[in-house]
Design an enzyme around this catalytic site. Structure first.
Site, PDB file in Angstrom:
ATOM      1  N   ASP A 141      36.158  34.430  41.915  1.00 27.42           N
ATOM      2  CA  ASP A 141      36.644  35.668  41.833  1.00 27.42           C
ATOM      3  C   ASP A 141      36.242  36.609  42.559  1.00 27.42           C
ATOM      4  O   ASP A 141      36.248  37.944  42.542  1.00 27.42           O
ATOM      5  CB  ASP A 141      36.064  36.275  40.385  1.00 27.42           C
ATOM      6  CG  ASP A 141      36.759  37.440  39.821  1.00 27.42           C
ATOM      7  OD1 ASP A 141      36.287  38.365  38.986  1.00 27.42           O
ATOM      8  OD2 ASP A 141      38.201  37.730  40.277  1.00 27.42           O
ATOM      9  N   LYS A 144      40.311  37.152  47.913  1.00 24.00           N
ATOM     10  CA  LYS A 144      41.348  36.039  47.490  1.00 24.00           C
ATOM     11  C   LYS A 144      41.419  35.137  48.892  1.00 24.00           C
ATOM     12  O   LYS A 144      41.804  33.935  48.570  1.00 24.00           O
ATOM     13  CB  LYS A 144      42.461  36.858  47.210  1.00 24.00           C
ATOM     14  CG  LYS A 144      42.298  37.923  45.940  1.00 24.00           C
ATOM     15  CD  LYS A 144      41.180  37.055  44.970  1.00 24.00           C
ATOM     16  CE  LYS A 144      40.776  38.338  44.018  1.00 24.00           C
ATOM     17  NZ  LYS A 144      39.783  37.902  43.194  1.00 24.00           N
ATOM     18  N   ASP A 169      40.223  33.140  39.312  1.00 25.66           N
ATOM     19  CA  ASP A 169      40.773  34.338  38.728  1.00 25.66           C
ATOM     20  C   ASP A 169      41.974  34.635  39.712  1.00 25.66           C
ATOM     21  O   ASP A 169      41.968  34.505  40.944  1.00 25.66           O
ATOM     22  CB  ASP A 169      39.841  35.467  38.645  1.00 25.66           C
ATOM     23  CG  ASP A 169      40.580  36.502  37.688  1.00 25.66           C
ATOM     24  OD1 ASP A 169      40.029  37.620  37.955  1.00 25.66           O
ATOM     25  OD2 ASP A 169      41.364  36.325  37.120  1.00 25.66           O
ATOM     26  N   ASN A 170      43.054  35.620  39.449  1.00 29.89           N
ATOM     27  CA  ASN A 170      43.996  36.124  40.287  1.00 29.89           C
ATOM     28  C   ASN A 170      44.914  35.152  40.992  1.00 29.89           C
ATOM     29  O   ASN A 170      45.242  35.769  42.215  1.00 29.89           O
ATOM     30  CB  ASN A 170      43.121  37.145  41.259  1.00 29.89           C
ATOM     31  CG  ASN A 170      42.015  38.040  40.375  1.00 29.89           C
ATOM     32  OD1 ASN A 170      41.132  38.028  40.887  1.00 29.89           O
ATOM     33  ND2 ASN A 170      42.684  39.007  39.547  1.00 29.89           N
ATOM     34  N   GLU A 199      43.933  42.032  34.327  1.00 33.94           N
ATOM     35  CA  GLU A 199      42.994  42.938  33.385  1.00 33.94           C
ATOM     36  C   GLU A 199      43.848  44.125  33.214  1.00 33.94           C
ATOM     37  O   GLU A 199      43.894  44.904  33.862  1.00 33.94           O
ATOM     38  CB  GLU A 199      41.400  42.883  34.187  1.00 33.94           C
ATOM     39  CG  GLU A 199      41.523  43.538  35.724  1.00 33.94           C
ATOM     40  CD  GLU A 199      41.611  42.277  36.556  1.00 33.94           C
ATOM     41  OE1 GLU A 199      42.050  41.048  36.356  1.00 33.94           O
ATOM     42  OE2 GLU A 199      40.833  42.508  37.563  1.00 33.94           O
TER      43      GLU A 199
HETATM   44  O1  LIG Z   1      39.524  41.809  45.119  1.00 30.41           O
HETATM   45  C1  LIG Z   1      39.217  41.456  43.927  1.00 30.41           C
HETATM   46  N1  LIG Z   1      38.129  40.936  43.613  1.00 30.41           N
HETATM   47  C2  LIG Z   1      37.167  40.847  44.940  1.00 30.41           C
HETATM   48  C3  LIG Z   1      36.102  42.020  45.008  1.00 30.41           C
HETATM   49  O2  LIG Z   1      35.284  41.767  45.837  1.00 30.41           O
HETATM   50  C4  LIG Z   1      40.181  41.608  42.970  1.00 30.41           C
HETATM   51  C5  LIG Z   1      41.076  42.707  43.008  1.00 30.41           C
HETATM   52  C6  LIG Z   1      41.835  42.811  41.961  1.00 30.41           C
HETATM   53  C7  LIG Z   1      43.312  43.668  41.899  1.00 30.41           C
HETATM   54  C8  LIG Z   1      43.059  45.056  42.834  1.00 30.41           C
HETATM   55  C9  LIG Z   1      44.096  45.830  42.936  1.00 30.41           C
HETATM   56  C10 LIG Z   1      45.355  45.637  42.242  1.00 30.41           C
HETATM   57  F1  LIG Z   1      46.470  46.602  42.588  1.00 30.41           F
HETATM   58  C11 LIG Z   1      45.492  44.464  41.567  1.00 30.41           C
HETATM   59  C12 LIG Z   1      44.404  43.594  41.317  1.00 30.41           C
HETATM   60  C13 LIG Z   1      41.763  42.204  40.516  1.00 30.41           C
HETATM   61  C14 LIG Z   1      40.838  41.227  40.482  1.00 30.41           C
HETATM   62  O3  LIG Z   1      40.765  40.749  39.195  1.00 30.41           O
HETATM   63  C15 LIG Z   1      39.975  40.922  41.588  1.00 30.41           C
HETATM   64  O4  LIG Z   1      39.120  40.015  41.136  1.00 30.41           O
HETATM   65 MG   LIG Z   2      39.402  38.968  39.663  1.00 35.17          MG
END
Ligand SMILES: O=C(NCCO)c1cc(-c2ccc(F)cc2)cc(O)c1O
Ligand SMILES: [Mg+2]
Length: 214
Positions: A141, A144, A169-170, A199
């Protein structure tokens, strides 16, 4: 100067959650992120999928890449059998500082080891730092673009065994296309996509569960 989003999330936990009660910490963060300020925790919808995989694996050794504020750290650790440890790696010191306080507030600090630093530097040190031979479960997580290099590193360091479970995740939003292509096409993995949502939103996202075949 203005507080940061992690600091405002921590303040909400300290104000609203019951100290020593992991579920109330989780619920407080979800409420805050849904009604006050969005934050990039795995969240309640994907969190239920995370819970079911953790319960199914019931890992003796677990690794989380990307702690952020500690929401998924608490989610995972609250389900671990006694005597097991969750190692969580966080590159950002400000995130780590908030996560330590949220983990402590939940009362799960004895099941969690938070290490600050870059996953690429720390993964090769897992054996010497923790005496870990292999991980039963890894939750990805973090950045990416680090998912793929880091699982290749886990393979090279022989930290995966036949049956190790990776949960990412993601994989749709923000997306991890190179990682998905690898785990879905490599003969060394059996992969499955759990469709969900980003989320606290209606945007599509999901978790990819991959079994290392050895
Ligand atoms: O960067 C992420 N995680 C690492 C942090 O060091 C991360 C970003 C997002 C996200 C952000 C901005 C948006 F517009 C959409 C999604 C969602 C997540 O669950 C994530 O884990
Ligand atoms: Mg995430």
């Amino acid at each position: 100067t203005r507080s940061t989003r992690p600091q405002r999330l921590l303040r909400a936990v300290q104000k609203k959650a019951i100290k020593g009660d992991p579920q109330s910490v989780i619920s407080t963060i979800d409420y805050f992120c849904r009604h006050s300020e969005w934050a990039m925790n795995v969240g309640d919808e994907k969190g239920v999928i995370l819970d079911s995989v953790v319960c199914e694996v019931s890992p003796s050794t677990a690794l989380e890449l990307g702690t952020y504020c500690g929401y998924s750290t608490v989610r995972i650790a609250r389900l671990l059998p006694p005597g097991t440890k969750l190692i969580t790696l966080e590159f950002n010191p400000d995130y780590a500082a908030v996560a330590r306080q949220i983990i402590e507030y939940s009362g799960l600090q004895d099941k969690i080891c938070l290490v600050e630093g870059a996953s690429g530097d720390l993964i090769p040190k897992m054996q010497e730092l923790f005496g870990i031979k292999t991980f039963d479960f890894v939750f990805l997580d973090h950045w990416k673009d680090r998912y793929l290099p880091d699982i290749k590193l886990l393979e090279e360091c022989q930290l995966l065994r036949k049956g190790s479970i990776l949960l990412a995740d993601n994989v749709i939003c923000p997306g991890t296309p190179d990682y998905l292509e690898y785990v879905r096409n490599s003969p060394r993995y059996e992969s499955k996509y759990f469709k969900s949502h980003l989320e606290y939103t209606k945007v599509e996202d999901g978790l990819e569960k991959s079994v290392f075949l050895g």
